[in-house]
Scaffold this active site. Sequence first.
Site, PDB file in Angstrom:
ATOM      1  N   HIS A 157       0.837  -1.201   0.000  1.00 18.16           N
ATOM      2  CA  HIS A 157       0.000   0.000   0.000  1.00 18.16           C
ATOM      3  C   HIS A 157       0.874   1.253   0.000  1.00 18.16           C
ATOM      4  O   HIS A 157       0.549   2.245  -0.669  1.00 18.16           O
ATOM      5  CB  HIS A 157      -0.892   0.010   1.244  1.00 18.16           C
ATOM      6  CG  HIS A 157      -2.112  -0.840   1.135  1.00 18.16           C
ATOM      7  ND1 HIS A 157      -3.141  -0.578   0.254  1.00 18.16           N
ATOM      8  CD2 HIS A 157      -2.491  -1.958   1.821  1.00 18.16           C
ATOM      9  CE1 HIS A 157      -4.095  -1.473   0.405  1.00 18.16           C
ATOM     10  NE2 HIS A 157      -3.722  -2.338   1.342  1.00 18.16           N
ATOM     11  N   ASP A 164      -7.371  -2.659  -1.559  1.00 13.57           N
ATOM     12  CA  ASP A 164      -8.369  -3.403  -0.793  1.00 13.57           C
ATOM     13  C   ASP A 164      -9.701  -3.178  -1.486  1.00 13.57           C
ATOM     14  O   ASP A 164     -10.112  -2.023  -1.699  1.00 13.57           O
ATOM     15  CB  ASP A 164      -8.432  -2.891   0.652  1.00 13.57           C
ATOM     16  CG  ASP A 164      -7.153  -3.192   1.423  1.00 13.57           C
ATOM     17  OD1 ASP A 164      -6.439  -4.135   1.034  1.00 13.57           O
ATOM     18  OD2 ASP A 164      -6.868  -2.470   2.396  1.00 13.57           O
ATOM     19  N   GLU A 221      -6.333 -12.073   3.752  1.00  9.55           N
ATOM     20  CA  GLU A 221      -7.363 -11.048   3.585  1.00  9.55           C
ATOM     21  C   GLU A 221      -8.018 -11.211   2.222  1.00  9.55           C
ATOM     22  O   GLU A 221      -7.363 -10.978   1.195  1.00  9.55           O
ATOM     23  CB  GLU A 221      -6.762  -9.643   3.720  1.00  9.55           C
ATOM     24  CG  GLU A 221      -6.112  -9.376   5.083  1.00  9.55           C
ATOM     25  CD  GLU A 221      -5.391  -8.040   5.130  1.00  9.55           C
ATOM     26  OE1 GLU A 221      -5.338  -7.355   4.088  1.00  9.55           O
ATOM     27  OE2 GLU A 221      -4.869  -7.677   6.195  1.00  9.55           O
ATOM     28  N   HIS A 224      -7.660  -8.054  -0.110  1.00 12.72           N
ATOM     29  CA  HIS A 224      -6.377  -7.434  -0.426  1.00 12.72           C
ATOM     30  C   HIS A 224      -5.717  -8.089  -1.645  1.00 12.72           C
ATOM     31  O   HIS A 224      -5.581  -9.309  -1.716  1.00 12.72           O
ATOM     32  CB  HIS A 224      -5.433  -7.538   0.779  1.00 12.72           C
ATOM     33  CG  HIS A 224      -4.100  -6.895   0.547  1.00 12.72           C
ATOM     34  ND1 HIS A 224      -3.745  -5.687   1.112  1.00 12.72           N
ATOM     35  CD2 HIS A 224      -3.018  -7.284  -0.188  1.00 12.72           C
ATOM     36  CE1 HIS A 224      -2.515  -5.371   0.732  1.00 12.72           C
ATOM     37  NE2 HIS A 224      -2.056  -6.326  -0.059  1.00 12.72           N
TER      38      HIS A 224
END
Length: 244
Positions: A157, A164, A221, A224
């Site tokens: 990120h 996301d 996740e 993600h």
Amino acid sequence: MSRWVKLFTVTLLVVLFFACQKSDTVPSAGSEVKNTTSVNAETPAKPSPAPQAKITLSPKVDNAQLVDIGTVNRNIVQDIRYATENNFTKRKLYPVARCLLRGEVALKLSQVQEDLEKQGLGLKVYDCYRPLSVQKLMWKIPAARPYVANPARGSKHNRGAAVDITLVDSNGKELEMPTEFDNFTPRAHRKYRGASAEAKRNRSLLEEAMKKGGFIPLSKEWWHFDAVGWQKYEILDVPLQSIP
């Protein structure tokens, strides 16, 4: 010989002398001397080469530049959670709600959106580029540490090369997923099998669409995804509001 005869003789000799001189300079009918005008007509002299025009190339688009996803594809829904208090920190971490990505990453995400639209679906983004200073704030929350990247190493990120994201229908409504965003439990793992059949189907649909578009899913996740080639981008700590 009389004086008149001598004068006539001298005059005749002078005329003959100049006649011979003229015959030496004027070519006869059989002469091979080339006419200058005709030679130039048959083999014109090459003109001087014109100066070559200078070509100015258009500036190349910098794929490494951070761009707002809204300028690339307006159909991607934005719900930037860290610009609100609706996130795991319960704090507003971003002063503005923006999804910024590296140029080529934004183009890849736009292509995923276009592919999903053929199925009556679309994307909603929760988070994109994240300044390193915000990463450090997240790291201070112990419960998030197994899921939040250590700021000492930086995250994808922080490089503008991760997103996301979730799926929405044609009306912008989120599809069912195994958990809500930022659920730091095993239920958010991609291998979790306890979710409903619909949630697992939607999770797989999102994963396949993103992988096809050039993104790598994160195992812990479901929301993600990292862009292929994220390693070539440097870690940034530029405030979102400072980026044009």
